[in-house]
Design an enzyme around this catalytic site. Structure first.
Site, PDB file in Angstrom:
ATOM      1  N   ASP A  13       0.636  -1.026   0.106  1.00 47.27           N
ATOM      2  CA  ASP A  13      -0.043  -0.042   0.231  1.00 47.27           C
ATOM      3  C   ASP A  13       0.873   1.161   0.009  1.00 47.27           C
ATOM      4  O   ASP A  13       1.970   1.497   0.772  1.00 47.27           O
ATOM      5  CB  ASP A  13      -1.029  -0.064   1.179  1.00 47.27           C
ATOM      6  CG  ASP A  13      -1.950   0.865   1.034  1.00 47.27           C
ATOM      7  OD1 ASP A  13      -2.192   1.380   0.095  1.00 47.27           O
ATOM      8  OD2 ASP A  13      -2.701   1.301   2.266  1.00 47.27           O
ATOM      9  N   HIS A  30       3.092   3.569  -9.231  1.00 48.56           N
ATOM     10  CA  HIS A  30       2.825   2.114  -9.404  1.00 48.56           C
ATOM     11  C   HIS A  30       4.192   1.322 -10.009  1.00 48.56           C
ATOM     12  O   HIS A  30       4.377   0.399  -9.637  1.00 48.56           O
ATOM     13  CB  HIS A  30       1.563   1.877 -10.293  1.00 48.56           C
ATOM     14  CG  HIS A  30       0.470   2.178  -9.801  1.00 48.56           C
ATOM     15  ND1 HIS A  30       0.019   1.831  -8.511  1.00 48.56           N
ATOM     16  CD2 HIS A  30      -0.783   2.949 -10.147  1.00 48.56           C
ATOM     17  CE1 HIS A  30      -1.140   2.361  -8.202  1.00 48.56           C
ATOM     18  NE2 HIS A  30      -1.657   2.942  -9.170  1.00 48.56           N
ATOM     19  N   GLU A  60     -11.851  -5.058  -5.822  1.00 46.47           N
ATOM     20  CA  GLU A  60     -12.328  -3.685  -5.772  1.00 46.47           C
ATOM     21  C   GLU A  60     -11.712  -2.571  -6.650  1.00 46.47           C
ATOM     22  O   GLU A  60     -12.216  -1.569  -6.930  1.00 46.47           O
ATOM     23  CB  GLU A  60     -12.324  -3.337  -4.264  1.00 46.47           C
ATOM     24  CG  GLU A  60     -13.379  -4.034  -3.434  1.00 46.47           C
ATOM     25  CD  GLU A  60     -12.999  -5.370  -3.014  1.00 46.47           C
ATOM     26  OE1 GLU A  60     -13.952  -6.159  -3.024  1.00 46.47           O
ATOM     27  OE2 GLU A  60     -11.780  -5.609  -3.057  1.00 46.47           O
ATOM     28  N   LEU A 124      12.683 -19.108  -3.862  1.00 45.09           N
ATOM     29  CA  LEU A 124      11.405 -18.384  -3.324  1.00 45.09           C
ATOM     30  C   LEU A 124      10.173 -18.736  -4.321  1.00 45.09           C
ATOM     31  O   LEU A 124      10.279 -18.402  -5.585  1.00 45.09           O
ATOM     32  CB  LEU A 124      11.686 -16.748  -3.200  1.00 45.09           C
ATOM     33  CG  LEU A 124      10.350 -16.033  -2.873  1.00 45.09           C
ATOM     34  CD1 LEU A 124       9.882 -16.088  -1.656  1.00 45.09           C
ATOM     35  CD2 LEU A 124      10.824 -14.549  -3.222  1.00 45.09           C
ATOM     36  N   SER A 199      -8.376  -5.283   4.180  1.00 46.57           N
ATOM     37  CA  SER A 199      -8.883  -4.965   2.825  1.00 46.57           C
ATOM     38  C   SER A 199      -9.195  -6.111   1.859  1.00 46.57           C
ATOM     39  O   SER A 199      -8.806  -6.378   0.832  1.00 46.57           O
ATOM     40  CB  SER A 199      -7.948  -4.064   2.105  1.00 46.57           C
ATOM     41  OG  SER A 199      -7.730  -2.833   2.956  1.00 46.57           O
TER      42      SER A 199
END
Length: 242
Positions: A13, A30, A60, A124, A199
């Site tokens: 965020d 972004h 959303e 990973l 969220s």
């Protein structure tokens, strides 16, 4: 590292606030966030982390203005292409969770190619939540379970069989239909930018996850911030409700 969690989840965020503070367009935030993710995954892989799940785009988020959404999808395409080039070199595996049907066809194909190319890598595992919502995932899982296990009853005997099937459903059975099947639940959730809420992220999987909040905006989040969160995690006593 002492007691390194096997699985860390991050709500990334703060991209837009990062850009606003610098009087830059949202897209710049972004892109900076995508770069931060690229850097962090490499360092987390070196650290020995086995699973990292990041919340990139929620169900959303489709409500945002079309220009921003289009920009995010373009960044996603670029990220996948770059990951394809470097994933084998870094020995990392990638998995996408979320409602893929909502994505453009070319992105769906890129995701499929990337997952196939990296599936044998042993470092990973990076799990990116795209077009993802915790409630949506649970609803999709229920629909798949019903379709697969509890077929429409056409007579009384089949109706009884269906009821018996319902009674035998347990949590481990239901989890087979979640996007995260065969992936351990996160032990630590990190949310950046100072916001303190889930969220709609991994609502089933986060039942007993430790949560760590930081004021750091996502594009500024580094491996040093990650190790601070892990150190905090190591100070906690986990009881899992016991």
């Amino acid at each position: 590292m002492k007691n390194l969690p096997s699985h860390i989840a991050i709500v990334m965020d703060g991209n837009r606030r990062w850009a606003k503070k610098r009087m830059l367009p949202k897209a710049a935030g972004h892109r900076a966030g995508a770069k931060a993710l690229e850097n962090l995954t490499k360092e987390a892989n070196k650290l020995g982390l086995k699973y990292l799940t990041v919340y990139a785009f929620s169900t959303e988020n489709w409500k945002r203005d079309s220009e921003e959404v289009s920009g995010l999808m373009s960044i996603l395409r670029e990220y996948i292409d770059n990951y394809l080039k470097g994933a084998d070199r870094e020995n990392m595996r990638l998995k996408i969770i979320g409602d893929r049907a909502a994505l453009d066809y070319d992105i769906q194909q890129k995701i499929k190619d990337l997952e196939n190319q990296t599936k044998e890598n042993s470092g990973l595992t990076l799990i990116i939540a795209i077009s993802y919502g915790g409630r949506d995932e649970i609803l999709r899982a229920i629909k798949k379970l019903v379709k697969t296990e509890i077929k429409d009853s056409i007579n009384a005997i089949e109706a009884i069989d269906a009821i018996d099937t319902i009674d035998t459903i347990e949590a481990t059975h239901f989890e087979r239909y979640l996007d995260t099947y065969q992936i351990p639940d996160p032990e630590l959730l990190i949310r950046t930018s100072g916001e303190m809420r889930l969220s709609n992220f991994m609502l089933w999987q986060l039942a007993y996850t430790e949560i760590y909040f930081t004021e750091t905006l996502w594009p500024d989040f580094t491996i040093e911030d990650l190790t601070v969160a892990i150190d905090d995690f190591n100070q906690r006593t986990r009881r899992h409700g016991g």
